[in-house]
Motif scaffolding. Sequence first.
Motif, PDB file in Angstrom:
ATOM      1  N   GLY A  57       0.813  -1.221   0.000  1.00 15.65           N
ATOM      2  CA  GLY A  57       0.000   0.000   0.000  1.00 15.65           C
ATOM      3  C   GLY A  57       0.842   1.264   0.000  1.00 15.65           C
ATOM      4  N   SER A 105       2.981   0.019  10.891  1.00 21.37           N
ATOM      5  CA  SER A 105       2.588  -0.770  12.064  1.00 21.37           C
ATOM      6  C   SER A 105       3.685  -1.725  12.506  1.00 21.37           C
ATOM      7  CB  SER A 105       1.333  -1.583  11.738  1.00 21.37           C
ATOM      8  OG  SER A 105       1.609  -2.484  10.671  1.00 21.37           O
ATOM      9  N   ALA A 155      -6.241   5.406   7.188  1.00 21.68           N
ATOM     10  CA  ALA A 155      -5.468   5.884   6.045  1.00 21.68           C
ATOM     11  C   ALA A 155      -4.160   6.498   6.537  1.00 21.68           C
ATOM     12  CB  ALA A 155      -6.273   6.913   5.260  1.00 21.68           C
ATOM     13  N   LYS A 242      -5.414   7.026  -1.587  1.00 15.38           N
ATOM     14  CA  LYS A 242      -6.045   7.701  -0.450  1.00 15.38           C
ATOM     15  C   LYS A 242      -7.479   8.067  -0.781  1.00 15.38           C
ATOM     16  CE  LYS A 242      -3.709   7.262   1.936  1.00 15.38           C
ATOM     17  NZ  LYS A 242      -2.459   6.899   2.560  1.00 15.38           N
ATOM     18  N   GLU A 245      -9.712   4.938  -0.910  1.00 18.33           N
ATOM     19  CA  GLU A 245      -9.786   4.345   0.421  1.00 18.33           C
ATOM     20  C   GLU A 245     -10.824   5.035   1.325  1.00 18.33           C
ATOM     21  OE1 GLU A 245      -5.889   4.643   2.103  1.00 18.33           O
ATOM     22  OE2 GLU A 245      -6.243   3.051   3.544  1.00 18.33           O
TER      23      GLU A 245
HETATM   24  C1  F6R Z   1      -3.132   3.348   2.986  1.00 22.52           C
HETATM   25  C2  F6R Z   1      -2.807   2.419   4.056  1.00 22.52           C
HETATM   26  C3  F6R Z   1      -2.335   1.041   3.708  1.00 22.52           C
HETATM   27  C4  F6R Z   1      -1.047   0.730   4.469  1.00 22.52           C
HETATM   28  C5  F6R Z   1      -0.600  -0.719   4.216  1.00 22.52           C
HETATM   29  C6  F6R Z   1       0.712  -1.024   4.919  1.00 22.52           C
HETATM   30  O1  F6R Z   1      -3.556   4.575   3.479  1.00 22.52           O
HETATM   31  O2  F6R Z   1      -2.896   2.769   5.198  1.00 22.52           O
HETATM   32  O3  F6R Z   1      -2.137   0.911   2.331  1.00 22.52           O
HETATM   33  O4  F6R Z   1      -0.070   1.637   4.063  1.00 22.52           O
HETATM   34  O5  F6R Z   1      -1.593  -1.600   4.679  1.00 22.52           O
HETATM   35  O6  F6R Z   1       0.612  -0.860   6.309  1.00 22.52           O
HETATM   36  P1  F6R Z   1       1.904  -0.823   7.190  1.00 22.52           P
HETATM   37  O7  F6R Z   1       2.677   0.398   6.822  1.00 22.52           O
HETATM   38  O8  F6R Z   1       1.432  -0.784   8.617  1.00 22.52           O
HETATM   39  O9  F6R Z   1       2.687  -2.076   6.899  1.00 22.52           O
END
Ligand code: F6R
Length: 369
Positions: A57, A105, A155, A242, A245
């Motif tokens: 993402g 995360s 997001a 974005k 989403e």
């Molecule tokens: C877009 C969004 C997702 C995350 C993706 C990765 O706004 O939030 O596309 O970027 O799920 O998440 P992380 O960075 O936590 O591995």
Amino acid sequence: EKGGWSSFMAKEVSEEPEAVANTIRGRFSDGAVTIPELDGLDELFLGIDRVIVVACGTAAYAGMVGKYALEQWTRVPVDVELAHEFRYRDPVIGPNTLVVSISQSGETMDTLMAVKYAREQGAKTLSICNTQGATIPRESDAIVYTHAGPEVAVASTKAFVAQITALYLLALHVGRVRGVLSAEDSAEAVSELEAIPAKIARVIETEQEHIEQFAGWMADTASVLFLGRHVGYPIALEGALKLKEISYIHAEGFAAGELKHGPIALIEPGQAVFVIVPSPRGAAELQKKVVSNIQEIRARGARVIAVAEEGDVSVLPFADEVLRIPLAAPLFEPLLAVVPLHIFAMGLATAKGLDVDQPRNLAKSVTVE
Ligand code: F6R
């Protein structure tokens, strides 16, 4: 806590300047990048012959931006792969491959599995992560934390600018360690980066109201396209992600050069198209090409919203709206150009009466494959 903000997303967009500032804090001295977490890893960085960035993402789009800086400053070839694709295609990896994962995360299962797989195949792994002590950094040989602060809205916004910042710091560090980047060029990049937080703050200050207003007029729009070139290309992808989403509007990002290879068929009267315009000073040749793309789509009746550098008047005759970003060296423009797109997505979703923090069908961290 939300404090006085209408949503976590609004609060987090307002924190984009600090997300960059806090990610660079303590990592510069005398114009040189020093990343304490990477002390003692020179041998690793000297030994690599290839970098593969894995993420999903928004984090993957940060990786695509980072590729330009990594290749320019380190001269090591970089591939960016969606973690879930990488893991399942028997990729060519060896002991001299550095797999850089990016995750806000630090718990995204697809990214974690890609990192574990890379390690099993003998690659070195480095994690760019926003969450201290999360699983992905614990599975990696090296860590560079982003310091965006906790991100609550589903997001991702402030984490995105922090991820690009961390990748740039990493690229500067590796470029110096490998002796391919001069102290002078590194110092120049450092001062560009240090100027970014105030420039993002200026975008928010000067454009937020304007963007929210026309986002409101566009609440009934069925589809929005985003075009960008070079580092503006991943920003177009991010703007589209974005928007779909949180506003549930069909949106697609394209590389501007790809327009004539297909997407121009989508252009009909009234189609809204955001165009990220490269700097006429730093990237004059590309800027001209993108302006001619704008003319092509405008001639077919598109409604053009240009994201362009302050003072670039060449877009004025062809754009219905112009969103201004301060001057920056070309590699640093993504950190500015993305801000109006985050504000736009939020403004449009808000105008539709949607909960911008909790879009349907999505979770903040995707801990299943
Ligand atoms: C877009 C969004 C997702 C995350 C993706 C990765 O706004 O939030 O596309 O970027 O799920 O998440 P992380 O960075 O936590 O591995």
